[in-house]
Design a protein around this motif. Structure first.
Motif, PDB file in Angstrom:
ATOM      1  N   GLU A 216     -20.015 -36.155 -34.825  1.00 29.51           N
ATOM      2  CA  GLU A 216     -19.714 -37.416 -35.489  1.00 29.51           C
ATOM      3  C   GLU A 216     -20.881 -37.831 -36.377  1.00 29.51           C
ATOM      4  N   ALA A 217     -20.562 -38.303 -37.563  1.00 29.22           N
ATOM      5  CA  ALA A 217     -21.596 -38.711 -38.514  1.00 29.22           C
ATOM      6  C   ALA A 217     -22.467 -39.815 -37.915  1.00 29.22           C
ATOM      7  N   GLY A 218     -23.774 -39.609 -38.020  1.00 27.91           N
ATOM      8  CA  GLY A 218     -24.708 -40.625 -37.551  1.00 27.91           C
ATOM      9  C   GLY A 218     -24.950 -40.631 -36.051  1.00 27.91           C
ATOM     10  N   LEU A 219     -24.270 -39.749 -35.310  1.00 26.79           N
ATOM     11  CA  LEU A 219     -24.417 -39.749 -33.859  1.00 26.79           C
ATOM     12  C   LEU A 219     -25.684 -39.001 -33.455  1.00 26.79           C
ATOM     13  N   GLU A 220     -26.558 -39.663 -32.728  1.00 20.53           N
ATOM     14  CA  GLU A 220     -27.785 -39.054 -32.224  1.00 20.53           C
ATOM     15  C   GLU A 220     -27.884 -39.338 -30.728  1.00 20.53           C
ATOM     16  N   LEU A 221     -27.800 -38.284 -29.927  1.00 22.94           N
ATOM     17  CA  LEU A 221     -27.889 -38.420 -28.480  1.00 22.94           C
ATOM     18  C   LEU A 221     -29.023 -37.555 -27.960  1.00 22.94           C
ATOM     19  N   VAL A 222     -29.884 -38.140 -27.137  1.00 17.35           N
ATOM     20  CA  VAL A 222     -30.962 -37.388 -26.508  1.00 17.35           C
ATOM     21  C   VAL A 222     -31.081 -37.827 -25.052  1.00 17.35           C
ATOM     22  N   TRP A 223     -31.670 -36.929 -24.237  1.00 16.23           N
ATOM     23  CA  TRP A 223     -31.934 -37.226 -22.832  1.00 16.23           C
ATOM     24  C   TRP A 223     -33.354 -36.786 -22.518  1.00 16.23           C
ATOM     25  N   PRO A 224     -34.100 -37.524 -21.727  1.00 13.66           N
ATOM     26  CA  PRO A 224     -33.793 -38.891 -21.302  1.00 13.66           C
ATOM     27  C   PRO A 224     -33.902 -39.856 -22.478  1.00 13.66           C
ATOM     28  N   PRO A 225     -33.319 -41.032 -22.344  1.00 14.98           N
ATOM     29  CA  PRO A 225     -33.372 -41.997 -23.452  1.00 14.98           C
ATOM     30  C   PRO A 225     -34.775 -42.570 -23.621  1.00 14.98           C
ATOM     31  N   ALA A 226     -35.031 -43.150 -24.791  1.00 11.65           N
ATOM     32  CA  ALA A 226     -36.311 -43.809 -25.065  1.00 11.65           C
ATOM     33  C   ALA A 226     -36.521 -44.934 -24.052  1.00 11.65           C
ATOM     34  N   PRO A 227     -37.765 -45.210 -23.700  1.00  8.22           N
ATOM     35  CA  PRO A 227     -39.007 -44.741 -24.332  1.00  8.22           C
ATOM     36  C   PRO A 227     -39.532 -43.408 -23.792  1.00  8.22           C
ATOM     37  N   ALA A 228     -38.794 -42.778 -22.873  1.00  6.68           N
ATOM     38  CA  ALA A 228     -39.247 -41.484 -22.356  1.00  6.68           C
ATOM     39  C   ALA A 228     -39.178 -40.435 -23.467  1.00  6.68           C
ATOM     40  N   LYS A 229     -39.974 -39.392 -23.333  1.00  5.60           N
ATOM     41  CA  LYS A 229     -39.950 -38.311 -24.313  1.00  5.60           C
ATOM     42  C   LYS A 229     -38.643 -37.546 -24.213  1.00  5.60           C
ATOM     43  N   ALA A 230     -37.961 -37.352 -25.341  1.00  9.14           N
ATOM     44  CA  ALA A 230     -36.684 -36.640 -25.367  1.00  9.14           C
ATOM     45  C   ALA A 230     -36.890 -35.165 -25.051  1.00  9.14           C
ATOM     46  N   ARG A 231     -36.017 -34.633 -24.211  1.00 18.04           N
ATOM     47  CA  ARG A 231     -36.071 -33.218 -23.845  1.00 18.04           C
ATOM     48  C   ARG A 231     -34.816 -32.458 -24.287  1.00 18.04           C
ATOM     49  N   ILE A 232     -33.676 -33.109 -24.235  1.00 18.95           N
ATOM     50  CA  ILE A 232     -32.398 -32.483 -24.582  1.00 18.95           C
ATOM     51  C   ILE A 232     -31.753 -33.274 -25.714  1.00 18.95           C
ATOM     52  N   LYS A 233     -31.269 -32.557 -26.716  1.00 17.41           N
ATOM     53  CA  LYS A 233     -30.607 -33.186 -27.856  1.00 17.41           C
ATOM     54  C   LYS A 233     -29.194 -32.651 -27.993  1.00 17.41           C
ATOM     55  N   TYR A 234     -28.241 -33.551 -28.202  1.00 20.37           N
ATOM     56  CA  TYR A 234     -26.850 -33.162 -28.426  1.00 20.37           C
ATOM     57  C   TYR A 234     -26.689 -32.629 -29.843  1.00 20.37           C
ATOM     58  N   ILE A 235     -26.044 -31.459 -29.961  1.00 18.68           N
ATOM     59  CA  ILE A 235     -25.828 -30.828 -31.258  1.00 18.68           C
ATOM     60  C   ILE A 235     -24.393 -31.010 -31.741  1.00 18.68           C
ATOM     61  N   GLY A 236     -23.409 -30.776 -30.872  1.00 15.09           N
ATOM     62  CA  GLY A 236     -22.024 -30.926 -31.303  1.00 15.09           C
ATOM     63  C   GLY A 236     -21.058 -30.291 -30.320  1.00 15.09           C
ATOM     64  N   ASP A 237     -19.766 -30.336 -30.679  1.00 16.16           N
ATOM     65  CA  ASP A 237     -18.680 -29.803 -29.854  1.00 16.16           C
ATOM     66  C   ASP A 237     -18.021 -28.625 -30.545  1.00 16.16           C
ATOM     67  N   LEU A 238     -17.497 -27.716 -29.733  1.00 17.86           N
ATOM     68  CA  LEU A 238     -16.708 -26.594 -30.238  1.00 17.86           C
ATOM     69  C   LEU A 238     -15.427 -26.506 -29.429  1.00 17.86           C
ATOM     70  N   SER A 239     -14.296 -26.704 -30.098  1.00 13.97           N
ATOM     71  CA  SER A 239     -12.998 -26.503 -29.453  1.00 13.97           C
ATOM     72  C   SER A 239     -12.009 -25.787 -30.355  1.00 13.97           C
ATOM     73  N   HIS A 240     -12.285 -25.767 -31.677  1.00 17.81           N
ATOM     74  CA  HIS A 240     -11.466 -25.068 -32.663  1.00 17.81           C
ATOM     75  C   HIS A 240     -12.403 -24.321 -33.625  1.00 17.81           C
ATOM     76  N   PRO A 241     -11.915 -23.275 -34.277  1.00 25.48           N
ATOM     77  CA  PRO A 241     -12.757 -22.578 -35.258  1.00 25.48           C
ATOM     78  C   PRO A 241     -13.290 -23.497 -36.353  1.00 25.48           C
ATOM     79  N   GLU A 242     -12.488 -24.493 -36.739  1.00 31.26           N
ATOM     80  CA  GLU A 242     -12.903 -25.399 -37.810  1.00 31.26           C
ATOM     81  C   GLU A 242     -14.156 -26.186 -37.438  1.00 31.26           C
ATOM     82  N   ASP A 243     -14.435 -26.306 -36.144  1.00 29.44           N
ATOM     83  CA  ASP A 243     -15.636 -27.034 -35.716  1.00 29.44           C
ATOM     84  C   ASP A 243     -16.913 -26.317 -36.141  1.00 29.44           C
ATOM     85  N   LEU A 244     -16.798 -25.018 -36.447  1.00 22.43           N
ATOM     86  CA  LEU A 244     -17.935 -24.241 -36.940  1.00 22.43           C
ATOM     87  C   LEU A 244     -17.796 -23.934 -38.422  1.00 22.43           C
ATOM     88  N   GLY A 245     -16.849 -24.602 -39.078  1.00 19.60           N
ATOM     89  CA  GLY A 245     -16.636 -24.350 -40.497  1.00 19.60           C
ATOM     90  C   GLY A 245     -15.860 -23.083 -40.763  1.00 19.60           C
TER      91      GLY A 245
END
Length: 348
Positions: free
Chosen positions: A35-64
């Motif tokens: 989704e445009a503008g969506l930024e998800l990280v874990w753990p949330p601030a103010p902790a240092k981010a370790r994991i970042k969400y990149i996206g979903d794959l369920s159809h070929p179109e999701d990879l262009g």
């Protein structure tokens, strides 16, 4: 071919003549859908981010990846028009920008070729579907190994092949599930959940050894499921109904274990997929917690991400996991019918 499909085919041919369709596949590799503008990280601030969400794959179109004319005509003629995920249970990336997903819901293995911009649903020879493809692994040549728990067989998809061929391993499996291939020796490790053992095969498919038996002592299993081999050759095995992860060397010698049943973070409820990143962090997918927990090499909890739900970063009965050389994390979010993709960004 019925009349309706004939009309569809002729309509597509007419559109091609008018320049309305391209005869080739879509553009090359593209970023996974997010989704445009969506930024998800874990753990949330103010902790240092370790994991970042990149996206979903369920159809070929999701990879262009889009279908060319020939692909569309073939699907219309055969009636096979749905390339969606239904029940993704295992995922692997072979180092050539190809993602494979085992999906017993469609009795096939999805292949997404990001470099060529192509998708293919891979089945057995002659177009026969799998019955229950549940485990995937890759070797250093890019071949893909598939376990089918119902057929009690292992198959191989050769690099560039569009069909899976049975692998003549010298063993009689009961319910093969997890699988791994040693990048140094070429040994193939197959978890047989039905008999609580792991079989090790040489590259010539002959049986080298077996280890494990039913029980709860060190080196014993109670319905083991998934397996991962790290860069040092060590094996991590999900000992599912002993609610723990066991670690072995490549010869099957016990090294250590961690985990116990419970409902608190750091406990294990229904551990499934297991993997390790380049920093030695162990990722355990827990289906009933609907999350992924990260542990250090000794088994101490570091963090977790995910809750039950259908939004980005949420899970519903997740199962398989794969981590590539760049620490990209692929998680089979089975009942949300997708693979979610994350990135470890935290360093050591």
């Amino acid at each position: 071919m019925n009349t309706t499909r004939q009309h569809h085919v002729w309509f597509l041919i007419i559109m091609l003549g008018c320049g309305m369709l391209s005869a080739c596949a879509g553009p090359g590799p593209a970023s996974v859908k997010r989704e445009a503008g969506l930024e998800l990280v874990w753990p949330p601030a103010p902790a240092k981010a370790r994991i970042k969400y990149i996206g979903d794959l369920s159809h070929p179109e999701d990879l262009g990846i889009t279908k060319g004319l020939l692909g569309i005509l073939s699907e219309v003629a055969s009636g096979e028009e749905d390339d969606s995920m239904v029940l993704p249970l295992a995922v692997v990336e072979n180092g050539s920008k190809q993602i494979f997903v085992a999906d017993p819901g469609v009795k096939a293995v999805h292949r997404y070729d990001r470099q060529k911009g192509r998708y293919h649903s891979i089945k057995r020879a002659g177009g026969k579907g799998f019955v229950s493809p549940v485990g995937l692994a890759t070797d250093k040549a890019g071949n893909i190994y598939v376990t089918d728990s119902e057929l009690a067989k292992v198959f191989v998809i050769g690099a560039g092949d569009d069909e899976a061929a049975p692998l003549a391993l010298q063993d009689d499996f009961v319910r093969p599930t997890g699988i791994a291939v040693d990048g140094e020796t070429g040994w193939i490790y197959v978890v047989d959940t039905g008999v609580h053992t792991i079989s090790v095969f040489k590259p010539d498919n002959t049986l080298l050894r077996k280890f494990g038996r039913r029980g709860s002592a060190e080196g014993e299993f109670n319905f083991p499921t998934y397996i991962w081999q790290n860069r040092d050759g060590q094996l991590l095995v999900t000992d599912s109904l002993n609610f723990r992860i066991q670690r072995f060397d490549r010869h099957g010698r016990f090294i250590g274990r961690f985990g116990h049943p419970g409902d608190a973070m750091g406990d294990l409820s229904r551990p499934k997929g297991v993997a390790e990143d380049s920093y030695g962090h162990v990722y355990v997918v827990d289906s009933l917690f609907h999350n992924v927990q990260l542990f250090d090499e000794s088994g101490s909890l570091l963090m977790n991400f995910g809750i039950q739900g259908g939004e980005p970063g949420e899970f519903w009965l997740p199962v398989g996991i794969f981590i590539d050389a760049d620490n990209t994390v692929y998680v089979c979010d089975s009942y949300n019918q997708r693979v979610q993709i994350f990135q470890y960004i935290g360093g050591e």
